[in-house]
Design a protein around this motif. Structure first.
Motif, PDB file in Angstrom:
ATOM      1  N   ARG A   1     -11.767  -5.712   2.652  1.00 43.70           N
ATOM      2  CA  ARG A   1     -11.358  -6.617   3.738  1.00 43.70           C
ATOM      3  C   ARG A   1      -9.895  -7.026   3.611  1.00 43.70           C
ATOM      4  N   ALA A   2      -9.426  -7.205   2.392  1.00 44.79           N
ATOM      5  CA  ALA A   2      -8.059  -7.685   2.167  1.00 44.79           C
ATOM      6  C   ALA A   2      -7.000  -6.717   2.700  1.00 44.79           C
ATOM      7  N   HIS A   3      -7.346  -5.452   2.850  1.00 44.54           N
ATOM      8  CA  HIS A   3      -6.357  -4.455   3.270  1.00 44.54           C
ATOM      9  C   HIS A   3      -6.465  -4.038   4.724  1.00 44.54           C
ATOM     10  N   GLU A   4      -7.508  -4.481   5.417  1.00 46.07           N
ATOM     11  CA  GLU A   4      -7.740  -4.015   6.788  1.00 46.07           C
ATOM     12  C   GLU A   4      -6.573  -4.334   7.724  1.00 46.07           C
ATOM     13  N   GLU A   5      -6.159  -5.574   7.780  1.00 47.42           N
ATOM     14  CA  GLU A   5      -5.122  -5.976   8.736  1.00 47.42           C
ATOM     15  C   GLU A   5      -3.801  -5.263   8.465  1.00 47.42           C
ATOM     16  N   ASN A   6      -3.387  -5.228   7.204  1.00 53.26           N
ATOM     17  CA  ASN A   6      -2.132  -4.569   6.854  1.00 53.26           C
ATOM     18  C   ASN A   6      -2.179  -3.072   7.169  1.00 53.26           C
ATOM     19  N   LEU A   7      -3.314  -2.433   6.882  1.00 53.81           N
ATOM     20  CA  LEU A   7      -3.413  -1.006   7.154  1.00 53.81           C
ATOM     21  C   LEU A   7      -3.416  -0.698   8.645  1.00 53.81           C
ATOM     22  N   LEU A   8      -3.969  -1.598   9.452  1.00 55.36           N
ATOM     23  CA  LEU A   8      -3.888  -1.411  10.903  1.00 55.36           C
ATOM     24  C   LEU A   8      -2.435  -1.418  11.364  1.00 55.36           C
ATOM     25  N   VAL A   9      -1.618  -2.295  10.789  1.00 53.30           N
ATOM     26  CA  VAL A   9      -0.186  -2.344  11.124  1.00 53.30           C
ATOM     27  C   VAL A   9       0.504  -1.067  10.651  1.00 53.30           C
ATOM     28  N   LEU A  10       0.215  -0.660   9.413  1.00 55.39           N
ATOM     29  CA  LEU A  10       0.827   0.565   8.889  1.00 55.39           C
ATOM     30  C   LEU A  10       0.433   1.782   9.724  1.00 55.39           C
ATOM     31  N   ALA A  11      -0.833   1.840  10.161  1.00 50.80           N
ATOM     32  CA  ALA A  11      -1.290   2.959  10.992  1.00 50.80           C
ATOM     33  C   ALA A  11      -0.569   2.960  12.334  1.00 50.80           C
TER      34      ALA A  11
ATOM     35  N   PHE B   1       0.841  -1.189   0.000  1.00 49.06           N
ATOM     36  CA  PHE B   1       0.000   0.000   0.000  1.00 49.06           C
ATOM     37  C   PHE B   1       0.880   1.244   0.000  1.00 49.06           C
ATOM     38  N   PRO B   2       0.550   2.255  -0.807  1.00 56.09           N
ATOM     39  CA  PRO B   2       1.376   3.464  -0.853  1.00 56.09           C
ATOM     40  C   PRO B   2       1.324   4.249   0.464  1.00 56.09           C
ATOM     41  N   THR B   3       2.460   4.370   1.102  1.00 58.09           N
ATOM     42  CA  THR B   3       2.543   5.021   2.407  1.00 58.09           C
ATOM     43  C   THR B   3       2.887   6.501   2.268  1.00 58.09           C
ATOM     44  N   VAL B   4       2.773   7.217   3.370  1.00 55.63           N
ATOM     45  CA  VAL B   4       3.091   8.645   3.388  1.00 55.63           C
ATOM     46  C   VAL B   4       4.536   8.874   2.960  1.00 55.63           C
ATOM     47  N   SER B   5       5.450   8.038   3.426  1.00 54.10           N
ATOM     48  CA  SER B   5       6.863   8.237   3.075  1.00 54.10           C
ATOM     49  C   SER B   5       7.125   7.994   1.594  1.00 54.10           C
ATOM     50  N   GLN B   6       6.272   7.206   0.945  1.00 53.96           N
ATOM     51  CA  GLN B   6       6.463   6.921  -0.485  1.00 53.96           C
ATOM     52  C   GLN B   6       5.830   7.975  -1.390  1.00 53.96           C
TER      53      GLN B   6
END
Length: 194
Positions: free
Chosen positions: A85-95, A56-61
């Motif tokens: 749904r596929a992005h929920e878990e990963n985005l929680l980690v990124l957040a 997922f494109p992050t703020v730093s990218q």
């Protein structure tokens, strides 16, 4: 076109269509097919961009504005439950690691739960009740709601009533509107047994 520029362009397209439909009032009578078309097209492109970016494109990218655009595109993919749904878990980690804005991830968590018919975690989704009043839908552990909201950068909830009975977007038949909403959640795969 850079990843940042493309994300911003996709979000601008979404906003242009939304504004056009809002100006005629069409936006407020169910999920307009033209809006859904834009949302699905943008979501498919976001999926492709995430794969090409290897995440997922992050703020730093891509910077905060483009990261938010990507999150908004994901939030608007409401007729593609698997993608959200596929992005929920990963985005929680990124957040948690401050790589994406926390508030938008809170919106995603709640939006998924709202469409699935479950209680929200952060109280970010509202819906018309049987009396035609727009309220925040049920939340888990309401006594600690503001603490959870603060963790995600959200303001405290002062009142569960958001709008009065009258207003520009008030549904003329709240019960009928709710039945149409339930039918839509089944059709799109959010709910299977309600």
């Amino acid at each position: 076109m850079t990843l940042k520029d493309e994300l911003l362009h996709l979000m601008r397209e979404d906003e242009v269509v939304r504004e056009a439909l809002a100006s005629t009032g069409e936006l407020f009578h169910g999920y307009h097919p033209e809006m859904e078309k834009v949302h699905l097209r943008n979501a498919q492109r976001l999926k492709d961009l995430i794969e090409a970016n290897k995440g997922f494109p992050t703020v730093s990218q891509v910077g905060e504005e483009a990261c938010i655009a990507a999150l908004r595109i994901l939030l608007h993919a409401i007729s593609w439950p698997e993608f959200m749904r596929a992005h929920e878990e990963n985005l929680l980690v990124l957040a948690k690691n401050n790589q994406v804005p926390k508030s938008y991830v809170a919106f995603l968590v709640d939006r998924i739960r709202f469409y699935e018919g479950r209680k929200q975690v952060y109280g970010t989704n509202s819906d018309w009740d049987e009396n035609g009043i727009l309220r925040i839908t049920d939340v888990e552990d309401p006594n600690h709601l503001n603490e959870r909201r603060a963790e995600m950068g959200l303001q405290p909830v002062q009142s569960l009533v958001i709008t009065p009975l009258d207003g520009e977007y008030h549904p003329p038949d709240p019960a009928k509107r709710y039945q149409e909403f339930l039918a839509w959640t089944k059709k799109t795969g959010w709910r299977t047994n309600t």
